[in-house]
Design a protein around this motif. Structure first.
Motif, PDB file in Angstrom:
ATOM      1  N   VAL A  89      31.759  -9.474 -47.203  1.00  0.00           N
ATOM      2  CA  VAL A  89      31.684 -10.979 -47.618  1.00  0.00           C
ATOM      3  C   VAL A  89      30.426 -11.512 -46.826  1.00  0.00           C
ATOM      4  O   VAL A  89      29.530 -12.327 -47.582  1.00  0.00           O
ATOM      5  CB  VAL A  89      32.905 -11.606 -47.031  1.00  0.00           C
ATOM      6  CG1 VAL A  89      32.522 -12.954 -47.156  1.00  0.00           C
ATOM      7  CG2 VAL A  89      34.342 -11.248 -48.202  1.00  0.00           C
ATOM      8  N   ASP A  90      30.066 -11.023 -45.681  1.00  0.00           N
ATOM      9  CA  ASP A  90      29.018 -11.721 -44.804  1.00  0.00           C
ATOM     10  C   ASP A  90      27.610 -11.206 -44.963  1.00  0.00           C
ATOM     11  O   ASP A  90      26.615 -11.878 -44.930  1.00  0.00           O
ATOM     12  CB  ASP A  90      29.611 -11.626 -43.418  1.00  0.00           C
ATOM     13  CG  ASP A  90      28.658 -12.576 -42.517  1.00  0.00           C
ATOM     14  OD1 ASP A  90      28.498 -13.851 -42.623  1.00  0.00           O
ATOM     15  OD2 ASP A  90      28.023 -11.991 -41.582  1.00  0.00           O
ATOM     16  N   LYS A  91      27.532  -9.666 -45.016  1.00  0.00           N
ATOM     17  CA  LYS A  91      26.477  -9.055 -45.284  1.00  0.00           C
ATOM     18  C   LYS A  91      25.908  -8.262 -46.454  1.00  0.00           C
ATOM     19  O   LYS A  91      24.855  -8.062 -46.734  1.00  0.00           O
ATOM     20  CB  LYS A  91      26.325  -8.032 -44.116  1.00  0.00           C
ATOM     21  CG  LYS A  91      26.430  -8.573 -42.762  1.00  0.00           C
ATOM     22  CD  LYS A  91      25.409  -9.511 -42.394  1.00  0.00           C
ATOM     23  CE  LYS A  91      25.571  -9.962 -40.860  1.00  0.00           C
ATOM     24  NZ  LYS A  91      24.666 -11.424 -40.728  1.00  0.00           N
ATOM     25  N   VAL A  92      26.947  -8.147 -47.141  1.00  0.00           N
ATOM     26  CA  VAL A  92      26.441  -7.441 -48.540  1.00  0.00           C
ATOM     27  C   VAL A  92      26.565  -8.629 -49.443  1.00  0.00           C
ATOM     28  O   VAL A  92      25.718  -8.611 -50.548  1.00  0.00           O
ATOM     29  CB  VAL A  92      27.674  -6.362 -48.905  1.00  0.00           C
ATOM     30  CG1 VAL A  92      27.277  -5.891 -50.306  1.00  0.00           C
ATOM     31  CG2 VAL A  92      27.495  -5.342 -47.697  1.00  0.00           C
ATOM     32  N   LEU A  93      27.706  -9.136 -49.843  1.00  0.00           N
ATOM     33  CA  LEU A  93      27.706 -10.251 -51.194  1.00  0.00           C
ATOM     34  C   LEU A  93      27.142 -11.631 -50.690  1.00  0.00           C
ATOM     35  O   LEU A  93      26.544 -12.244 -51.422  1.00  0.00           O
ATOM     36  CB  LEU A  93      29.069 -10.354 -51.508  1.00  0.00           C
ATOM     37  CG  LEU A  93      29.748  -9.353 -52.058  1.00  0.00           C
ATOM     38  CD1 LEU A  93      31.206  -9.293 -52.124  1.00  0.00           C
ATOM     39  CD2 LEU A  93      29.069  -8.602 -53.157  1.00  0.00           C
ATOM     40  N   HIS A  94      27.143 -12.057 -49.293  1.00  0.00           N
ATOM     41  CA  HIS A  94      26.830 -13.178 -48.991  1.00  0.00           C
ATOM     42  C   HIS A  94      27.643 -14.310 -49.518  1.00  0.00           C
ATOM     43  O   HIS A  94      27.078 -15.462 -49.407  1.00  0.00           O
ATOM     44  CB  HIS A  94      25.171 -13.589 -49.155  1.00  0.00           C
ATOM     45  CG  HIS A  94      24.347 -12.421 -48.378  1.00  0.00           C
ATOM     46  ND1 HIS A  94      23.971 -12.102 -47.204  1.00  0.00           N
ATOM     47  CD2 HIS A  94      23.780 -11.361 -49.023  1.00  0.00           C
ATOM     48  CE1 HIS A  94      23.544 -11.245 -46.683  1.00  0.00           C
ATOM     49  NE2 HIS A  94      23.056 -10.634 -47.960  1.00  0.00           N
ATOM     50  N   ARG A  95      28.709 -13.999 -50.019  1.00  0.00           N
ATOM     51  CA  ARG A  95      29.527 -14.933 -50.697  1.00  0.00           C
ATOM     52  C   ARG A  95      30.749 -14.474 -50.763  1.00  0.00           C
ATOM     53  O   ARG A  95      30.902 -13.221 -50.751  1.00  0.00           O
ATOM     54  CB  ARG A  95      29.059 -15.449 -51.827  1.00  0.00           C
ATOM     55  CG  ARG A  95      28.849 -14.500 -53.072  1.00  0.00           C
ATOM     56  CD  ARG A  95      28.917 -14.780 -54.387  1.00  0.00           C
ATOM     57  NE  ARG A  95      30.315 -14.919 -54.812  1.00  0.00           N
ATOM     58  CZ  ARG A  95      30.623 -15.143 -56.208  1.00  0.00           C
ATOM     59  NH1 ARG A  95      29.681 -15.235 -57.249  1.00  0.00           N
ATOM     60  NH2 ARG A  95      31.880 -15.339 -56.382  1.00  0.00           N
ATOM     61  N   LYS A  96      31.881 -15.239 -51.136  1.00  0.00           N
ATOM     62  CA  LYS A  96      33.168 -14.458 -51.337  1.00  0.00           C
ATOM     63  C   LYS A  96      33.099 -14.218 -52.837  1.00  0.00           C
ATOM     64  O   LYS A  96      32.854 -14.652 -53.787  1.00  0.00           O
ATOM     65  CB  LYS A  96      34.209 -15.795 -51.218  1.00  0.00           C
ATOM     66  CG  LYS A  96      34.285 -16.208 -49.846  1.00  0.00           C
ATOM     67  CD  LYS A  96      35.421 -17.429 -49.698  1.00  0.00           C
ATOM     68  CE  LYS A  96      35.385 -17.995 -48.298  1.00  0.00           C
ATOM     69  NZ  LYS A  96      35.667 -17.192 -47.217  1.00  0.00           N
TER      70      LYS A  96
END
Length: 262
Positions: A89-96
């Protein structure tokens, strides 16, 4: 002037597991749903079964690109299943993401297993992060397990969940019996059975004469209800149990509020 039609965006589906990124279960899950949205895989680089909701706080975490899923962005993580969801969520997608899928686990996660399961803890972490999630498990621990039926039902249930907006904290625990697809009678929405392991530790000696212990146990079902996940699986149904991370016993809370002196 006619209103412009809103283009429906492709859902983003995060996939993780606790058996490790090379496990047949996660490979089959990716194969089952890869055309239902934009799939991104972030999974442990080694088996993490029984880790529950453990997180890594005493050592650094690393992410490495993993190129074994054609056309799909994938990473292996040095941490736990819960770490994988947090990092995704925090570092790969940068979104939910729109949905998190965990599994397909090699082995049962029915009844009390949900407490210990890394598969279900990853799904639970997604639920905590306001991401609808599903944990999938096949009742077969073998690395050579047949995932044919599990693929079919993982896809069916994922499609059902994606077909309409879900509660952002929805977490489903799905278990699939280890029988040929034609023997599965359908899907049952269930409650979690009251069951546990009667545990024992086998005591042995290593080559240096030092004692060590190996956990063993027998699964004991104390719940005879026909609305439980154990009953459904024993009768060749796919069990679906809605679970939650709020562990408050509201019945007991109400009793204590009336009976305890303040």
């Amino acid at each position: 002037m006619a209103k412009a039609k809103r283009i429906k965006q492709e859902p983003i589906i995060l996939i993780t597991n606790d058996d490790g990124i090379t496990a047949p279960g996660i490979i089959n899950l990716v194969e089952a749903v890869k055309d239902l949205g934009k799939v991104v895989v972030v999974a442990p680089d080694k088996p993490q079964s029984g880790m529950g909701h453990a997180i890594t706080i005493g050592s650094p975490l690393r992410l490495h690109a993993f190129h074994q899923f054609p056309g799909i962005e994938a990473y292996q993580c040095t941490g736990t299943p819960v770490d994988c969801v947090k990092l995704a969520v925090d570092k790969v997608l940068h979104r939910k993401p729109d949905l998190c899928l965990s599994g397909i686990n090699h082995g049962a996660n029915h009844s009390i297993n949900v407490i210990y399961s890394g598969t279900m803890s990853a799904a639970m972490e997604a639920g905590i992060e306001s991401i609808p999630s599903i944990g999938f498990s096949l009742m077969d621990y073998s690395i050579e397990a047949d995932f044919t039926a599990a693929r079919v039902y993982a896809r069916k249930i994922t499609q059902q969940v994606l077909s309409k907006k879900q509660d952002k904290h929805m977490v489903l625990n799905v278990n699939i019996p280890a029988v040929p697809q034609e023997h599965i009678k359908g899907i049952k929405i269930c409650r979690q059975a009251y069951a546990k392991y009667q545990e024992d530790f086998m005591e042995r000696q290593d080559p240096h004469g030092r004692r060590y212990y190996w956990l063993t146990g027998e699964f004991m079902n104390f719940d005879k209800g026909k609305d439980t996940d154990v009953w459904a699986l024993n009768n060749n149904y796919v069990s679906v149990v809605p679970v939650q991370f709020d562990l408050t016993n509201y019945v007991l809370k109400s009793k204590l509020e009336k009976s305890w002196k303040h």
